[in-house]
Design an enzyme around this catalytic site. Structure first.
Site, PDB file in Angstrom:
ATOM      1  N   TYR A  51      41.111 -19.449  21.049  1.00 35.75           N
ATOM      2  CA  TYR A  51      42.506 -19.306  21.348  1.00 35.75           C
ATOM      3  C   TYR A  51      43.112 -18.811  21.621  1.00 35.75           C
ATOM      4  O   TYR A  51      42.516 -17.118  20.998  1.00 35.75           O
ATOM      5  CB  TYR A  51      42.795 -19.688  19.223  1.00 35.75           C
ATOM      6  CG  TYR A  51      42.584 -20.508  18.692  1.00 35.75           C
ATOM      7  CD1 TYR A  51      41.412 -21.768  18.551  1.00 35.75           C
ATOM      8  CD2 TYR A  51      41.903 -20.883  17.095  1.00 35.75           C
ATOM      9  CE1 TYR A  51      41.186 -22.878  18.467  1.00 35.75           C
ATOM     10  CE2 TYR A  51      41.753 -21.469  16.771  1.00 35.75           C
ATOM     11  CZ  TYR A  51      41.247 -22.793  17.096  1.00 35.75           C
ATOM     12  OH  TYR A  51      40.508 -24.088  16.386  1.00 35.75           O
ATOM     13  N   HIS A 134      31.369 -24.118  18.656  1.00 32.87           N
ATOM     14  CA  HIS A 134      32.953 -24.787  18.984  1.00 32.87           C
ATOM     15  C   HIS A 134      32.772 -25.797  19.969  1.00 32.87           C
ATOM     16  O   HIS A 134      32.810 -25.803  21.073  1.00 32.87           O
ATOM     17  CB  HIS A 134      34.203 -23.542  19.331  1.00 32.87           C
ATOM     18  CG  HIS A 134      35.017 -23.937  19.091  1.00 32.87           C
ATOM     19  ND1 HIS A 134      36.190 -23.301  19.560  1.00 32.87           N
ATOM     20  CD2 HIS A 134      35.848 -25.014  18.844  1.00 32.87           C
ATOM     21  CE1 HIS A 134      37.399 -23.142  19.370  1.00 32.87           C
ATOM     22  NE2 HIS A 134      37.171 -24.528  19.116  1.00 32.87           N
TER      23      HIS A 134
END
Length: 316
Positions: A51, A134
């Site tokens: 992010y 992830h």
């Protein structure tokens, strides 16, 4: 089942937005967004190196600095390490940040440990509560499940993290992950929402295996975020197909007949499943946080779910 307090109310804070997802957010606005989440009672915070190339982790750590550490839970992710980039432009993966860093896939045990250490440094913390692998399906699911996930489990067994799992929008990847027996929790993105439930069998399987589910993407990236979806709305960060816009409008009409809005119902939907212990909702402003909190506090009547099932807009 994880021993992390995956409290249902009101929701976890999703940190992608303060990592400049799709648009720039100032440091002051990012701080105000996290502060607003704390003020409305949020005590769970999710982030990732992905992010904003570490920006979300740095901002979240700074905003939480000085808060009592035992009063909140925090999760981050491994699998993508950040390494020096060309520094000649902007990130090409959806975040409005310079490309002085780039992502490098690394599912090895060493890569997992180094990724977590680097995340702790950016967060300014000595521990996180949950570490997710992830999006392993994006690069190499087999390597993720045979190398990275066991490495995470080892870190859990050593007491470095309290719980481990996988985060993905792939039902197949998460199903394979929970069947390894190594997951305490999975983060399920966009596949168990009011609009569609392709992950329903996975959610039921998680209940059988005592694997917790954190549902994210409850608005399907925008389609369910307004009381009446607009024709130019988005679905999975792309223009929404007309047939899905019509389905969302049909859902909104039923919601209106029962005195609630489409976004309020979208927030409530995942938590009806026993395995779903929490939802995580992103925000890029304090106003968005407060709006989400208000939506999470709304009671959705059981008759609404009954009507949705009776007209075929919700599976049994």
């Amino acid at each position: 089942m994880s021993d992390v307090d995956l409290d249902r109310g009101p929701f976890w804070f999703g940190g992608a937005g303060i990592g400049n997802l799709l648009r720039e957010v100032s440091d002051d606005d990012a701080r105000a967004t996290v502060d607003a989440a704390w003020d409305v009672g949020v005590r769970g915070f999710d982030t990732a190196p992905h992010y904003g190339l570490g920006l979300s982790e740095r901002r979240l750590g700074a905003a939480l600095a000085g808060r009592p550490r035992d009063e909140y839970a925090i999760s981050t992710k491994v699998g993508r390490r950040l390494v020096p980039g060309p520094g000649d432009g902007v990130d090409d993966d959806g975040f409005a940040v310079p490309n002085d860093l780039v992502r490098q896939w690394d599912p090895t045990a060493d890569g997992v440990r180094r990724s977590l250490d680097e995340s702790l440094d950016r967060l300014g913390l000595d521990r996180v509560d949950i570490a997710y692998l992830h999006d392993p399906d994006v690069y190499d699911l087999a390597a993720g499940l045979t190398q990275a996930l066991p490495a995470l489990a080892a870190l859990r067994d050593e007491g470095v993290v309290r719980a481990v799992g996988v985060g993905s929008n792939s039902v197949a990847a998460l199903t394979a992950a929970v069947e390894t027996g190594l997951c305490d929790v999975v983060m399920l993105a966009g596949r168990y929402t009011l609009l569609e439930q392709p992950a329903a069998a996975l959610v039921d399987r998680c209940a059988e295996l005592d694997v917790d589910v954190v549902a994210v993407g409850v608005y399907n990236s925008g389609l369910l975020s307004r009381p009446l979806p607009a024709p130019d709305t988005t679905y999975d960060y792309a223009p929404a197909p007309p047939e899905l816009v019509e389905r969302a409008r049909a859902l909104a009409a039923v919601c209106g007949r029962h005195g609630v809005t489409l976004p309020e119902t979208a927030v409530a939907f995942p938590l009806r499943a026993p395995a779903v212990r929490a939802i995580a909702v992103g925000a890029q402003s304090a106003e968005q946080v407060r709006s989400n909190a208000e939506r999470a506090a709304v009671h959705v009547p059981a008759a609404l779910w009954d009507e949705l099932r009776s007209i075929g807009l919700l599976a049994d």
